[in-house]
Design a protein around this motif. Structure first.
Motif, PDB file in Angstrom:
ATOM      1  N   THR A 174       0.950  -1.472  -0.046  1.00  0.00           N
ATOM      2  CA  THR A 174       0.179   0.190   0.029  1.00  0.00           C
ATOM      3  C   THR A 174       1.127   1.443   0.142  1.00  0.00           C
ATOM      4  O   THR A 174       0.609   1.936  -0.492  1.00  0.00           O
ATOM      5  N   PRO A 175       2.088   1.839   0.860  1.00  0.00           N
ATOM      6  CA  PRO A 175       2.566   2.671   0.665  1.00  0.00           C
ATOM      7  C   PRO A 175       3.267   3.075  -0.634  1.00  0.00           C
ATOM      8  O   PRO A 175       3.235   4.041  -0.714  1.00  0.00           O
ATOM      9  N   PHE A 176       3.940   2.192  -1.414  1.00  0.00           N
ATOM     10  CA  PHE A 176       4.193   2.033  -2.319  1.00  0.00           C
ATOM     11  C   PHE A 176       4.271   2.470  -3.478  1.00  0.00           C
ATOM     12  O   PHE A 176       3.539   3.513  -4.336  1.00  0.00           O
ATOM     13  N   PHE A 177       1.983   1.836  -3.480  1.00  0.00           N
ATOM     14  CA  PHE A 177       1.378   2.118  -4.769  1.00  0.00           C
ATOM     15  C   PHE A 177       0.585   3.805  -3.992  1.00  0.00           C
ATOM     16  O   PHE A 177       0.276   4.453  -4.714  1.00  0.00           O
ATOM     17  N   PHE A 178       0.506   3.755  -2.717  1.00  0.00           N
ATOM     18  CA  PHE A 178       0.017   5.471  -2.432  1.00  0.00           C
ATOM     19  C   PHE A 178       0.876   6.451  -2.882  1.00  0.00           C
ATOM     20  O   PHE A 178       0.682   7.758  -3.629  1.00  0.00           O
ATOM     21  N   TYR A 179       2.021   6.265  -2.935  1.00  0.00           N
ATOM     22  CA  TYR A 179       3.168   7.331  -2.959  1.00  0.00           C
ATOM     23  C   TYR A 179       3.327   7.673  -4.728  1.00  0.00           C
ATOM     24  O   TYR A 179       3.514   8.532  -5.059  1.00  0.00           O
ATOM     25  N   LEU A 180       3.413   6.592  -5.318  1.00  0.00           N
ATOM     26  CA  LEU A 180       3.256   7.046  -6.894  1.00  0.00           C
ATOM     27  C   LEU A 180       1.839   7.661  -7.124  1.00  0.00           C
ATOM     28  O   LEU A 180       2.566   8.155  -8.493  1.00  0.00           O
ATOM     29  N   PHE A 181       1.197   6.959  -6.836  1.00  0.00           N
ATOM     30  CA  PHE A 181      -0.234   7.999  -7.708  1.00  0.00           C
ATOM     31  C   PHE A 181      -0.288   8.887  -6.600  1.00  0.00           C
ATOM     32  O   PHE A 181      -0.685   9.837  -7.443  1.00  0.00           O
ATOM     33  N   ALA A 182       0.303   9.491  -5.190  1.00  0.00           N
ATOM     34  CA  ALA A 182       0.545  10.573  -5.188  1.00  0.00           C
ATOM     35  C   ALA A 182       0.926  11.558  -5.663  1.00  0.00           C
ATOM     36  O   ALA A 182       0.916  13.093  -6.229  1.00  0.00           O
ATOM     37  N   ALA A 183       2.173  11.059  -6.019  1.00  0.00           N
ATOM     38  CA  ALA A 183       3.467  11.923  -6.497  1.00  0.00           C
ATOM     39  C   ALA A 183       3.230  11.765  -8.397  1.00  0.00           C
ATOM     40  O   ALA A 183       3.113  13.136  -8.766  1.00  0.00           O
ATOM     41  N   ILE A 184       1.772  11.193  -9.083  1.00  0.00           N
ATOM     42  CA  ILE A 184       1.990  11.375 -10.271  1.00  0.00           C
ATOM     43  C   ILE A 184       0.383  12.619  -9.966  1.00  0.00           C
ATOM     44  O   ILE A 184       0.442  13.394 -11.022  1.00  0.00           O
ATOM     45  N   MET A 185      -0.184  12.257  -8.996  1.00  0.00           N
ATOM     46  CA  MET A 185      -1.531  12.980  -9.063  1.00  0.00           C
ATOM     47  C   MET A 185      -1.127  14.538  -9.170  1.00  0.00           C
ATOM     48  O   MET A 185      -0.969  15.080  -9.485  1.00  0.00           O
ATOM     49  N   LEU A 186       0.092  14.510  -8.263  1.00  0.00           N
ATOM     50  CA  LEU A 186       0.765  16.353  -7.800  1.00  0.00           C
ATOM     51  C   LEU A 186       1.211  16.638  -9.126  1.00  0.00           C
ATOM     52  O   LEU A 186       1.199  17.552  -9.172  1.00  0.00           O
ATOM     53  N   ILE A 187       2.113  15.345  -9.903  1.00  0.00           N
ATOM     54  CA  ILE A 187       2.998  15.698 -10.929  1.00  0.00           C
ATOM     55  C   ILE A 187       2.197  16.607 -12.101  1.00  0.00           C
ATOM     56  O   ILE A 187       2.150  17.781 -13.082  1.00  0.00           O
ATOM     57  N   GLY A 188       1.025  15.406 -12.372  1.00  0.00           N
ATOM     58  CA  GLY A 188      -0.873  15.413 -13.222  1.00  0.00           C
ATOM     59  C   GLY A 188      -0.892  17.518 -12.882  1.00  0.00           C
ATOM     60  O   GLY A 188      -0.816  18.050 -13.794  1.00  0.00           O
ATOM     61  N   GLY A 189      -1.092  17.533 -11.705  1.00  0.00           N
ATOM     62  CA  GLY A 189      -1.915  18.947 -11.468  1.00  0.00           C
ATOM     63  C   GLY A 189      -0.473  20.439 -11.303  1.00  0.00           C
ATOM     64  O   GLY A 189      -1.667  20.516 -12.141  1.00  0.00           O
TER      65      GLY A 189
ATOM     66  N   ALA B  73      -5.019   8.039 -12.351  1.00  0.00           N
ATOM     67  CA  ALA B  73      -3.755   8.697 -10.359  1.00  0.00           C
ATOM     68  C   ALA B  73      -5.674   8.347  -9.902  1.00  0.00           C
ATOM     69  O   ALA B  73      -4.972   7.115  -9.177  1.00  0.00           O
ATOM     70  N   GLN B  74      -5.868   9.442  -9.815  1.00  0.00           N
ATOM     71  CA  GLN B  74      -7.238   9.560  -8.811  1.00  0.00           C
ATOM     72  C   GLN B  74      -8.066   8.428  -8.647  1.00  0.00           C
ATOM     73  O   GLN B  74      -8.737   7.910  -7.929  1.00  0.00           O
ATOM     74  N   ALA B  75      -8.504   7.331  -9.903  1.00  0.00           N
ATOM     75  CA  ALA B  75      -9.204   6.168 -10.232  1.00  0.00           C
ATOM     76  C   ALA B  75      -8.271   5.297  -8.761  1.00  0.00           C
ATOM     77  O   ALA B  75      -8.958   4.353  -8.296  1.00  0.00           O
ATOM     78  N   SER B  76      -7.579   4.889  -9.421  1.00  0.00           N
ATOM     79  CA  SER B  76      -6.857   4.229  -8.838  1.00  0.00           C
ATOM     80  C   SER B  76      -7.209   4.794  -7.466  1.00  0.00           C
ATOM     81  O   SER B  76      -6.588   3.249  -6.027  1.00  0.00           O
TER      82      SER B  76
ATOM     83  N   LEU C 228      -9.647   3.429  -5.766  1.00  0.00           N
ATOM     84  CA  LEU C 228      -9.864   1.261  -5.650  1.00  0.00           C
ATOM     85  C   LEU C 228      -8.789   1.418  -4.551  1.00  0.00           C
ATOM     86  O   LEU C 228      -9.722   0.188  -3.710  1.00  0.00           O
ATOM     87  N   MET C 229      -7.796   1.935  -4.177  1.00  0.00           N
ATOM     88  CA  MET C 229      -6.909   1.829  -2.844  1.00  0.00           C
ATOM     89  C   MET C 229      -7.857   1.892  -2.221  1.00  0.00           C
ATOM     90  O   MET C 229      -7.800   1.554  -0.582  1.00  0.00           O
ATOM     91  N   LEU C 230      -8.682   2.849  -1.382  1.00  0.00           N
ATOM     92  CA  LEU C 230      -9.970   3.157  -0.686  1.00  0.00           C
ATOM     93  C   LEU C 230     -10.820   2.332  -0.414  1.00  0.00           C
ATOM     94  O   LEU C 230     -11.790   3.321  -0.331  1.00  0.00           O
ATOM     95  N   TYR C 231     -10.856   1.354  -1.133  1.00  0.00           N
ATOM     96  CA  TYR C 231     -11.902   0.237  -1.063  1.00  0.00           C
ATOM     97  C   TYR C 231     -13.417   0.469  -1.103  1.00  0.00           C
ATOM     98  O   TYR C 231     -14.373   0.785  -1.131  1.00  0.00           O
ATOM     99  N   ALA C 232     -13.342   1.790  -2.831  1.00  0.00           N
ATOM    100  CA  ALA C 232     -14.714   2.730  -4.000  1.00  0.00           C
ATOM    101  C   ALA C 232     -14.394   2.549  -5.046  1.00  0.00           C
ATOM    102  O   ALA C 232     -13.760   3.096  -5.384  1.00  0.00           O
ATOM    103  N   PRO C 233     -14.856   0.360  -5.404  1.00  0.00           N
ATOM    104  CA  PRO C 233     -14.634   0.962  -6.701  1.00  0.00           C
ATOM    105  C   PRO C 233     -15.468   1.431  -7.210  1.00  0.00           C
ATOM    106  O   PRO C 233     -15.128   1.333  -9.059  1.00  0.00           O
ATOM    107  N   PHE C 234     -16.464   1.504  -7.053  1.00  0.00           N
ATOM    108  CA  PHE C 234     -17.950   2.126  -7.700  1.00  0.00           C
ATOM    109  C   PHE C 234     -17.704   3.246  -8.653  1.00  0.00           C
ATOM    110  O   PHE C 234     -17.695   3.687  -9.651  1.00  0.00           O
ATOM    111  N   VAL C 235     -17.085   3.993  -7.261  1.00  0.00           N
ATOM    112  CA  VAL C 235     -16.841   5.347  -7.597  1.00  0.00           C
ATOM    113  C   VAL C 235     -15.211   5.775  -8.224  1.00  0.00           C
ATOM    114  O   VAL C 235     -15.875   6.445  -9.520  1.00  0.00           O
TER     115      VAL C 235
END
Lengths: 425, 105, 169
Positions: free
Chosen positions: C6-21, C43-46, C49-56
């Motif tokens: 989880t930490p690896f994927f969180f930081y990966l997607f957080a970095a992608i989101m911040l760089i994208g922003g 990246a936010q959709a991913s 998924l990590m926050l257990y909200a697959p439908f959203v």
């Protein structure tokens, strides 16, 4: 060695997809298998399309490159890889480079949830069908960017028309899909499911394919999806945006060589993906024909001989063509090649008669056979129907398919509600 | 370092706050109207992330339902906003937000 | 299935989101900004998924990345003129904007450093397999009125967008 075989067998017998079991190694193996299978399918589609279209137009198609043109796709691939990579002068470099990537990514990511069997999917997300529809709608972005980045008016118009067509027919597709999902909720607990494997299992539990359910509602929903999926993938008769006589080549005019082959790959993969959706939702996925009418172990045994019989039949056709090859010494290599191909098909057919293999390969074979049927339909449409004009195309999408889809949805919901109430009384 | 390895709700909230800040900077400083609207979408997404993080924290799904409503609302707003933009562009031939000053006295 | 790395994927997607922003708000070419925003949304959709909200997450991919961004790209193609890309990018009140954003940033940092302890842990494990059914039960049960109002809003938006963009009413 025995341990390796046992390890492999333990995972082939498992009752969970690799994603559910959390097994990363087997997930990677499945991904490799699906990717390889898809590549072979695209190559085969290339050859099949040219040959079948040719035979429909009373000509022969490619005959020279291999025996009966069997090596033609390989020649095409080599040609495309060796072509010069041109980028238009004023084109936007980053977007020109990203656009084919997005289309290919969207077309290939969809296969993560496609169910080839009750446990033979890479993973089974519980939003499977939603994921498939969503990711396949990302390819519209790639097409729009491809048209924009080419900096020339034919691709731009082609891209705008293509994307307008795709987003229009996505709505009709969505409505048809919802009608099928509603039918999965006709069970004792009243809850349906969006997961692909769950949809096929619902068809198995209810004893009939959804295409025949609430006749004719399932059939109409299937028909709407079948038309919408042809329009979604920009194939004939809805291929105005990329037809040669209309817009040079539409949004991929300025792409050459490897980049063009990415678009081509993505188009065929998208065709296979939406066909997989149609097969899973309406045609019973991996279930063999007549699972309940012709049930029982003897019928199971008879139907389990069909995969092997199909390959032996194909081998027989190939042998027949070997005999019909011209006897000139120039054709010796081709005759030998074709005979080798026939022997390979016969060996595969014989392997599929072995009891162990026969039982395991059933689901994958039936799913692939149904998808192959859809591919043949795509080619048949291309050879038969004249092209729709763009305004006629949009009219069909919005004024015909959308109201009919809404009607089918309401009727399916109504009939389903009545059936549930009758059941629970 | 150990605190950073265990992902808590706070991590998601800080990420949401950072995105919100980026969106606010984009809205307040860019000239191109379309980019301003994209920054507004960033703001809405930051709020969505917060909502879903809180929904996970409390276990109920109300945050997710509200996030779905916000996504629907963002779609409607983008459609109307871009319609206004197109109408404005047809009149003034520019998408420079400094020139949206017809009501200035 | 238990979550993996989880930490690896969180930081990966957080970095992608911040760089994208950051790319969204700083690029000169609006098509590049749109592309960066698409990456951020995916990246936010991913993260959903990590926050257990697959439908959203599914809704986000279909509606946001596959719908709203297509709309943005269409409009960019209609209105984007090269002249606008060669001018200055930042508007005439960018100083006030930066000051306001800095003040907001300071406020947010103050909130999050002082309030670290008021967010309890993820105490309740949420089962993922029927997330869609539960969201549907809430949406069509408790929030039915809001649902109807949202559909009315969409109807109004459709009519408004069509009227707004027509050449002659």
């Amino acid at each position: 060695m025995g341990q390796v075989v046992q390890y492999i067998q333990s995972y082939l017998d498992s009752n969970q997809t690799p994603g559910a079991a959390g097994n990363i190694f087997w997930m990677l193996v499945y991904i490799m298998l699906v990717f390889t299978g898809l590549s072979i399918a695209v190559i085969a589609m290339n050859w099949l399309e040219r040959k079948i279209l040719a035979h429909m137009q009373v000509r022969l198609g490619p005959m020279r490159v291999g025996p009966h043109g069997l090596l033609q796709p390989i020649a095409d691939a080599i040609k495309l890889l060796l072509k010069e990579d041109i980028m238009p002068a004023e084109a936007d470099g980053a977007i020109f480079w990203c656009a084919p990537l997005i289309v290919v990514l969207a077309a290939f990511t969809v296969f993560v949830v496609v169910p080839f069997g009750p446990t033979h999917a890479i993973t089974d997300m519980n939003i499977g069908i939603l994921f498939m529809l969503g990711v396949s709608s990302l390819s519209v972005l790639g097409i729009v960017m491809a048209g924009w980045a080419s900096n020339s008016h034919y691709p731009l118009m082609g891209a705008l028309r293509s994307s307008a067509q795709m987003i229009s027919y996505e709505v009709a597709m969505g409505l048809a899909v919802i009608s099928a999902i509603l039918m999965t909720s006709l069970n004792a607990s009243g809850t349906g499911t969006l997961s692909m494997i769950g949809i096929v299992e619902a068809q198995q539990a209810q004893g009939e394919w959804f295409i025949f359910k609430f006749f004719p509602l399932g059939l109409i929903a299937f028909f709407i999806f079948a038309v919408a999926m042809v329009a979604e993938t920009n194939r004939a008769p809805f291929d105005l945006a990329e037809a040669e006589s209309e817009l040079t080549a539409g949004f991929h005019t300025e792409y050459s060589g490897f980049r063009w082959s990415l678009f081509f790959l993505a188009e065929y993969s998208a065709m296979i993906a939406v066909s997989s959706i149609a097969v899973t939702l309406w045609l019973g996925g991996w279930l063999r024909p007549f699972p309940h009418w012709l049930g029982g172990t003897t019928w199971d045994l008879i139907f389990s001989f069909v995969p092997g019989a199909t390959f032996l039949f194909l081998a027989a056709i190939t042998f027949f063509n070997v005999i019909r090859m011209p006897k000139h010494p120039y054709f010796r290599i081709q005759t030998i090649g074709l005979a080798g191909f026939a022997v390979a098909l016969a060996i595969i057919g014989l392997i599929l008669f072995v009891p162990d293999v026969r039982v395991r390969v059933q689901d994958i074979f039936w799913f692939t056979a149904k998808v192959a049927g859809f591919m043949y339909l795509y080619i048949w449409y291309r050879g038969t129907f004249p092209r729709y004009r763009f305004d006629q195309l949009m009219k069909i999408g919005w004024k015909v398919l959308l109201p009919v889809g809404l009607g089918v949805l309401l009727l399916t919901a109504g009939v389903g509600l009545v059936q549930q109430n009758l059941w629970h009384q | 370092m150990g605190a950073m390895l265990h992902i808590t709700t706070l991590h998601y909230l800080v990420l949401g706050a950072a995105l919100f800040l980026l969106g606010v900077i984009g809205v307040l400083t860019r000239r191109n109207v379309v980019i301003v609207m994209m920054a507004i979408e960033l703001i809405l997404n930051a709020v969505n992330l917060n909502l879903i993080a809180f929904s996970r924290m409390w276990g109920g799904l109300h945050g997710q339902v509200f996030a779905i409503f916000i996504i629907t609302d963002a779609a409607a707003e983008a459609a109307v906003g871009l319609g206004i933009l197109i109408a404005f562009f047809r009149n003034k031939e520019t998408i420079n937000i400094d020139e949206v000053n017809l009501l200035k006295w | 299935m238990a979550p993996v790395a989880t930490p690896f994927f969180f930081y990966l997607f957080a970095a992608i989101m911040l760089i994208g922003g950051i790319a969204v708000i700083t690029r000169k070419n609006p098509v590049h900004s749109a592309l960066a925003l698409i990456v951020t949304l995916l990246a936010q959709a991913s993260l959903y998924l990590m926050l257990y909200a697959p439908f959203v997450a599914g809704v986000q991919i279909i509606l946001y990345a596959g719908g709203i961004m297509v709309l943005f790209l269409f409009v960019i193609m209609l209105v984007s003129i090269d002249r606008s890309m060669r001018e200055r990018q930042f508007n005439s009140q960018w100083v006030a904007g930066i000051i306001a954003a800095t003040a907001l940033g300071g406020l947010l940092i103050a909130v999050y450093t002082k309030g670290t302890n008021i967010f309890p842990e993820h105490a309740l494990p949420v089962i993922e397999s029927d997330n869609t059914q539960k969201v549907a039960t809430l949406l069509y049960g408790q929030y039915m009125f809001s649902f109807e109002i949202a559909s009315l809003l969409l109807l109004v938006a459709i009519i408004g967008a069509v009227v707004m963009a027509k050449k002659r009413i």
